[in-house]
Design a protein around this motif. Sequence first.
Motif, PDB file in Angstrom:
ATOM      1  N   LEU A  53     -38.381  14.041 -34.462  1.00  0.00           N
ATOM      2  CA  LEU A  53     -37.242  14.062 -33.548  1.00  0.00           C
ATOM      3  C   LEU A  53     -36.069  13.280 -34.120  1.00  0.00           C
ATOM      4  N   ALA A  85     -32.442  14.836 -35.021  1.00  0.00           N
ATOM      5  CA  ALA A  85     -31.287  14.338 -34.267  1.00  0.00           C
ATOM      6  C   ALA A  85     -30.147  13.910 -35.167  1.00  0.00           C
ATOM      7  N   GLY A 118     -34.375  17.240 -24.451  1.00  0.00           N
ATOM      8  CA  GLY A 118     -35.716  17.429 -23.926  1.00  0.00           C
ATOM      9  C   GLY A 118     -35.613  18.236 -22.639  1.00  0.00           C
ATOM     10  N   ASN A 159     -40.557   9.208 -21.241  1.00  0.00           N
ATOM     11  CA  ASN A 159     -39.773   9.048 -22.466  1.00  0.00           C
ATOM     12  C   ASN A 159     -39.789   7.606 -22.947  1.00  0.00           C
ATOM     13  N   TRP A 219     -33.815  11.068 -26.852  1.00  0.00           N
ATOM     14  CA  TRP A 219     -33.062  12.314 -26.802  1.00  0.00           C
ATOM     15  C   TRP A 219     -31.573  12.037 -26.688  1.00  0.00           C
ATOM     16  N   ALA A 250     -32.025  14.260 -21.740  1.00  0.00           N
ATOM     17  CA  ALA A 250     -33.321  14.726 -21.247  1.00  0.00           C
ATOM     18  C   ALA A 250     -33.109  15.412 -19.904  1.00  0.00           C
TER      19      ALA A 250
END
Length: 230
Positions: free
Chosen positions: A112, A116, A123, A136, A143, A146
């Motif tokens: 991830l 990113a 998400g 999370n 993220w 999310a």
Amino acid sequence: MAKASDIEVVVFDILGTMVDEPGGLRAAIRHALPASDEASVEMLLTMWQEHVHHEQQRIADGSHAYASTEVIDRKAAQRVAGRAGLTDPAAIERLATAGQRLKPWGDSLAGLARLARRFPVLGLSNASRAALLRLNAYAGLRWHQALSAEDARAYKPAPEVYQLATDAAGCPPERVLMVAAHAWDLRGAQAMGMRTAYVHRPVGDPPQKTDTFNWRSDTLDELVTVLTAT
């Protein structure tokens, strides 16, 4: 054939794809019922999963009003406790929130983070907003945004859930990539015009011969390498 350059935003399923949901629930059942043998634990896990599936199906077909995963999980925990003879309210409550304490797969965090650096990553989960926040944080998933299906008052693969992701992405759906370990999830995204990538997980729903996903990978690391190659 789709190319990484076709993609502007990457969306990930979370439960099963980024975290080991069955493994976390199994561990929580073992913790609540330490005297149970493995066969009993598996039976109780199956009972939990069947309850969740049944309730989400009732919501999908309109025979039941929307209920969040917190409500559904609490009922599942109560059913498991009733079958196993567990009566301690604190233990039942901890069991009900087991879905907020799921471990990431070994390549989830690094994969991830790598992705990113190249794309905005979202998400998209059936977990409620409150449950997703805690999940999370527990799993260490970071993220850019999310999204919870609770905002659509529906569960994947309902189209309105994927609409949350395409709206947040702010670009045409064909420039949004949905990544999941569940073929049923990818079919739902595909029906909304999104690109799709299947990542194998031990607990996922593998593609059928008739599925035509844009990418298929044995690991998340493999998929990230393809998407970030220049």
